[in-house]
Design a protein around this motif. Structure first.
Motif, mmCIF file in Angstrom:
data_model
loop_
_atom_site.group_PDB
_atom_site.id
_atom_site.type_symbol
_atom_site.label_atom_id
_atom_site.label_comp_id
_atom_site.label_asym_id
_atom_site.label_seq_id
_atom_site.Cartn_x
_atom_site.Cartn_y
_atom_site.Cartn_z
ATOM 1 N N ALA A 70 0.831 -1.204 0.000
ATOM 2 C CA ALA A 70 0.000 0.000 0.000
ATOM 3 C C ALA A 70 0.861 1.247 0.000
ATOM 4 O O ALA A 70 1.994 1.254 0.494
ATOM 5 C CB ALA A 70 -0.928 0.012 1.216
ATOM 6 N N ARG A 119 -2.775 -1.148 -2.921
ATOM 7 C CA ARG A 119 -3.828 -0.144 -2.817
ATOM 8 C C ARG A 119 -3.240 1.205 -2.451
ATOM 9 O O ARG A 119 -2.140 1.291 -1.897
ATOM 10 C CB ARG A 119 -4.903 -0.549 -1.807
ATOM 11 C CG ARG A 119 -4.444 -0.631 -0.362
ATOM 12 C CD ARG A 119 -5.548 -1.193 0.530
ATOM 13 N NE ARG A 119 -5.938 -2.535 0.134
ATOM 14 C CZ ARG A 119 -6.779 -3.318 0.817
ATOM 15 N NH1 ARG A 119 -7.293 -2.878 1.953
ATOM 16 N NH2 ARG A 119 -7.091 -4.520 0.402
ATOM 17 N N VAL A 230 -5.748 -0.206 5.087
ATOM 18 C CA VAL A 230 -4.641 -0.890 4.413
ATOM 19 C C VAL A 230 -4.867 -2.397 4.362
ATOM 20 O O VAL A 230 -4.542 -3.047 3.361
ATOM 21 C CB VAL A 230 -3.307 -0.570 5.120
ATOM 22 C CG1 VAL A 230 -2.183 -1.467 4.613
ATOM 23 C CG2 VAL A 230 -2.940 0.901 4.926
#
Length: 278
Positions: A70, A119, A230
């Motif tokens: 992330a 992400r 996360v």
């Protein structure tokens, strides 16, 4: 993670490290790096408005074996001033840090994130949904970050990536104190005409910010929400932090604009300076 020197960023770096992540923690100064360095936390000198710093970060991340899970875009500065009274160079500086810097870091790390189905977690604000008087500059950057996040989420979803927004309300951080100091500096530089029009309003905003800073949510609470953004297998597109953020974002969807204006004005009214006898 950007903006990890203090506050929400430092608390989130520690929370993610506690959960087993190796965190590249962006900080601005060596002394911040020394304070944050710990097992699982690798401080990186990072000014997100400097292309060279971003390139060095991307190279450092790319050289490390493992999965880039992330990117947490947390860096930011707070500026409160009336739209009329804030010089354009201050507007530009604010957008460079709070918006364009995040876009630059995201662009640099997106190829690695796409390879690992990672992400992006963008730390916005309740100010990304509701703009009180004098919050135009700061909220403008956060409204824009929300829009960028929405577009990016749709662009990368077919590629296996997720984009999440976290919207804190009042949090007990040094950022609030720095914001008050910046507001005071800008108020001192206002013209006599601007002070006549907006002086009491600016004082009320400073008092409201101080109250939110001392009575807000803890950074550890915010860090747990960010860690959830996360790590959740199916994260929501948005998370709020604090009751004030949850309430205001809900009201912004339900109330007509002018009714919301009246509610915000009523919230601010107790913080105006009391008239002096004379």
């Amino acid at each position: 993670m950007t903006g990890a020197s203090t506050g929400i960023g430092a608390a989130s770096a520690r929370e993610l490290a506690r959960r087993g992540f190796h965190v590249f923690a962006g900080v601005r100064r060596d002394r911040d790096a020394d304070a944050l360095r710990a097992p699982g936390i690798e401080p990186v000198i990072l000014d997100i408005t400097q292309p060279g710093h971003i390139a060095e970060l991307a190279a450092r991340v790319g050289s490390r074996a493992g999965t880039l899970r992330a990117l947490v875009n947390n860096a930011g500065i707070s500026v409160n001033a009336p739209v009329e009274a804030l010089p354009l160079e201050e507007w530009r500086r604010l957008f460079e840090v709070n918006l364009f810097g995040h876009v630059a870091v995201t662009q640099a790390l997106l190829p690695d994130l796409l390879r690992h189905s990672g992400r992006v977690v963008n730390i916005s604000s309740v100010g990304g949904k509701v703009a009180m008087a004098t919050f135009g500059p700061y909220a403008g950057t956060k409204f824009a970050l929300e829009a960028v996040s929405d577009a990016l989420r749709q662009e990368v979803a077919p590629l296996g990536m997720r984009v999440v927004v976290v919207e804190p309300g009042g949090v007990r951080t040094e950022m609030g104190e720095r914001g008050i100091a910046t507001t005071s500096r800008l108020a001192e530089a206002m013209s006599p005409q601007h002070r006549g029009r907006y002086g009491p309003l600016v004082e009320a905003i400073k008092a409201l910010t101080a109250a939110g800073t001392t009575g807000g949510t803890s950074t550890d609470t915010a860090a747990r929400v960010i860690a959830k953004a996360v790590t959740a297998a199916r994260p929501r597109t948005r998370y709020t932090v604090g009751r004030d953020a949850a309430l205001l974002t809900r009201l912004s969807r339900m109330l007509p604009d002018r009714m919301l204006d009246r509610l915000l004005a009523a919230t601010l009214r107790p913080y105006y300076p009391k008239p002096t006898a004379g």
